[in-house]
Scaffold this motif. Structure first.
Motif, short mmCIF file in Angstrom:
data_model
loop_
_atom_site.label_atom_id
_atom_site.label_comp_id
_atom_site.label_asym_id
_atom_site.label_seq_id
_atom_site.Cartn_x
_atom_site.Cartn_y
_atom_site.Cartn_z
N SER A 1 10.28 -0.07 -3.39
CA SER A 1 9.02 -0.86 -4.25
C SER A 1 9.61 0.66 -6.07
O SER A 1 9.30 1.14 -6.37
CB SER A 1 8.46 -1.32 -4.24
OG SER A 1 7.49 -1.78 -5.14
N LEU B 1 6.85 -5.52 2.69
CA LEU B 1 7.40 -5.64 2.27
C LEU B 1 9.19 -5.26 2.42
O LEU B 1 9.30 -5.28 3.86
CB LEU B 1 7.45 -4.09 1.52
CG LEU B 1 8.43 -3.17 0.71
CD1 LEU B 1 7.99 -3.79 -0.94
CD2 LEU B 1 7.67 -2.21 0.03
N PRO C 1 9.77 -3.78 -7.11
CA PRO C 1 9.34 -4.31 -5.40
C PRO C 1 10.58 -5.32 -4.97
O PRO C 1 10.67 -6.56 -4.96
CB PRO C 1 8.25 -4.96 -5.32
CG PRO C 1 8.30 -5.20 -6.92
CD PRO C 1 8.20 -5.16 -7.86
#
Length: 288
Positions: free
Chosen positions: A46, A34, A144
């Protein structure tokens, strides 16, 4: 802001009470998938979008003829959620109406966001319940951001591949609002090689036809596999030159340029009757 950490033999995930936003997604070997929220590019990671996706004309929506201020992507991402339940592999945060939300969105509601792990896959879901006495319009979506290039894939060509092999028409925003004139699809037989220059005109938005799943990554190398539930709209976005790509499944988009600011007239708006609940979810499988 508080954090809940969940994990299994494959993944660990941290989720914040602020916006019920995922803050990290790591495989057990320590790799991060991420985006890290570096504000030099974009401070999000996100966010969950509710009760609108995208902008409203003059940052104002009309509900039953009354104008209310509404920031881009709504207010959920800026609100503290309550931790409702958790297990080692799941956490659920909830947001309900308050004086602050009623001032901009005059409904009684429950927004429950759940992150759940199953093997190497993470599912993020949002349940919206109408606790009011009248129909409740809204949009909901996920935003995200994943590393681009993916871990272990520096210098390699990344591809977005639609499971349905489609070539969905694309639209762009003008002043943050949807220009409804369709543009040629950047996909060829479901395949798109993203380049930074494609995002100089902001997000690539696909109001329909992108299907319920896609892959993002290197053909024959690291690849994320996505599935979408009740999320018919798709956007791809980054800031040109930033090392992330947002894969954004939505049910709702920004208002139309030159169109109405009525909330119920925004594209792909959901309207729930009193007592109804709707669920929206995406899953992403990590190569571990």
């Amino acid at each position: 802001m508080s954090l809940i950490r969940i994990g299994n033999d494959h993944l660990t995930v941290e989720v914040s009470s602020l916006g019920a936003e995922m803050r990290s997604l790591n495989s057990r070997d320590g790799r991060s998938w991420l985006w890290n929220g570096d504000a030099a590019f974009w401070g999000g990671r996100s966010p969950v979008l509710f009760p609108v996706v995208g902008k409203a004309p003059d940052d104002t929506v009309s509900i039953d003829g009354t104008a209310y201020p509404m920031a881009q992507h709504g207010f959920a991402r800026r609100n503290e959620f309550v931790a409702a339940s958790s297990t080692p592999t799941m956490c659920r945060y909830e947001l309900t109406a308050s004086d602050a939300t009623r001032a901009v969105y005059p409904f009684e509601f429950l927004l429950a966001v759940e992150h759940a792990l199953d093997g190497p896959a993470l599912t993020v879901s949002a349940e919206v319940s109408n606790r009011d006495t009248r129909p409740m319009p809204f949009g909901v979506g996920f935003h995200p951001a994943f590393l681009w290039p993916l871990p272990g894939a520096d210098g390699q060509t990344h591809v977005v591949t639609l499971d349905n092999g489609g070539e969905p028409p694309m639209v762009r925003v003008r002043g943050g609002l949807i220009n409804p004139a369709p543009l040629p699809s950047p996909f060829t037989a479901g395949r798109l090689v993203p380049e930074a220059s494609m995002f100089e005109a902001d997000a690539m938005i696909f109001p329909e036809g992108a299907g319920d799943g896609l892959r993002f990554g290197v053909e024959g190398g690291p690849e994320l596999r996505f599935k979408f539930e009740n999320l018919p709209n798709l956007a791809l976005w980054t800031k040109p030159g930033a090392p992330f790509l947002c894969v954004e499944p939505w049910h709702g988009t920004a208002a139309l340029a030159g169109g109405s600011n009525a909330l119920e007239e925004r594209p792909s708006t959901t309207t729930l009757r009193p007592g109804e609940t709707a669920r929206y979810a995406f899953s992403v499988e990590i190569p571990v």
